[in-house]
Design a protein around this motif. Structure first.
Motif, PDB file in Angstrom:
ATOM      1  N   GLU A  16       1.017  -1.058  -0.328  1.00 23.54           N
ATOM      2  CA  GLU A  16       0.253   0.144   0.303  1.00 23.54           C
ATOM      3  C   GLU A  16       0.963   1.212  -0.322  1.00 23.54           C
ATOM      4  N   ASP A  17       1.672   1.164   1.477  1.00 23.06           N
ATOM      5  CA  ASP A  17       2.737   2.051   0.369  1.00 23.06           C
ATOM      6  C   ASP A  17       3.404   2.906  -0.090  1.00 23.06           C
ATOM      7  N   GLN A  18       4.165   1.663  -1.310  1.00 26.31           N
ATOM      8  CA  GLN A  18       4.663   1.822  -2.340  1.00 26.31           C
ATOM      9  C   GLN A  18       3.175   1.774  -3.535  1.00 26.31           C
ATOM     10  N   LEU A  19       2.064   1.646  -3.443  1.00 24.72           N
ATOM     11  CA  LEU A  19       1.418   2.011  -4.484  1.00 24.72           C
ATOM     12  C   LEU A  19       1.374   3.705  -4.683  1.00 24.72           C
ATOM     13  N   GLU A  20       0.320   3.799  -2.706  1.00 24.16           N
ATOM     14  CA  GLU A  20       0.851   5.583  -2.529  1.00 24.16           C
ATOM     15  C   GLU A  20       1.791   6.097  -3.561  1.00 24.16           C
ATOM     16  N   LEU A  22       3.827   5.560  -6.244  1.00 19.39           N
ATOM     17  CA  LEU A  22       3.470   5.409  -7.284  1.00 19.39           C
ATOM     18  C   LEU A  22       2.378   5.897  -7.666  1.00 19.39           C
ATOM     19  N   ASN A  23       1.754   6.296  -7.260  1.00 17.25           N
ATOM     20  CA  ASN A  23      -0.008   7.245  -7.189  1.00 17.25           C
ATOM     21  C   ASN A  23       0.728   9.103  -7.472  1.00 17.25           C
ATOM     22  N   LYS A  24       1.815   9.015  -6.406  1.00 17.13           N
ATOM     23  CA  LYS A  24       2.602  10.499  -6.447  1.00 17.13           C
ATOM     24  C   LYS A  24       2.949  11.155  -7.273  1.00 17.13           C
ATOM     25  N   ARG A  28       2.753  13.463 -10.007  1.00 12.56           N
ATOM     26  CA  ARG A  28       3.806  14.408 -10.461  1.00 12.56           C
ATOM     27  C   ARG A  28       3.939  14.652 -12.394  1.00 12.56           C
ATOM     28  N   GLN A  29       4.193  13.416 -12.740  1.00 11.74           N
ATOM     29  CA  GLN A  29       4.357  13.391 -14.163  1.00 11.74           C
ATOM     30  C   GLN A  29       3.157  13.604 -14.685  1.00 11.74           C
ATOM     31  N   GLN A  30       2.294  13.631 -14.755  1.00 12.90           N
ATOM     32  CA  GLN A  30       0.627  13.730 -15.576  1.00 12.90           C
ATOM     33  C   GLN A  30       1.239  15.520 -15.101  1.00 12.90           C
TER      34      GLN A  30
END
Length: 66
Positions: A16-20, A22-24, A28-30
């Motif tokens: 869950e921490d990794q997924l959060e 990666l979502n951040k 930022r990339q978007q």
């Protein structure tokens, strides 16, 4: 059995921490992509707005040593 359950809970928490994170990163990339698209659009409009330069022959140019 209890140890296995604890290990699974730890893995889920880590996932869950990794997924959060990666979502951040994706967010930022978007934002960066949108900024770059706007900059390219602005540059394209500037280039399209330029008047074509007059054709000048090199024979019309006076060399700098004259």
């Amino acid at each position: 059995m209890e140890s296995r359950l604890t290990d699974l809970e730890i893995k889920i928490s880590f996932t869950e921490d990794q997924l959060e994170e990666l979502n951040k990163i994706v967010y930022r990339q978007q934002q960066q992509i949108e900024l770059l698209v706007n900059e390219v659009r602005t540059l394209r409009e500037q280039v399209n707005g330029l008047q074509p330069a007059e054709f000048r022959s090199l024979r019309d140019e006076i060399p700098p040593h004259y």
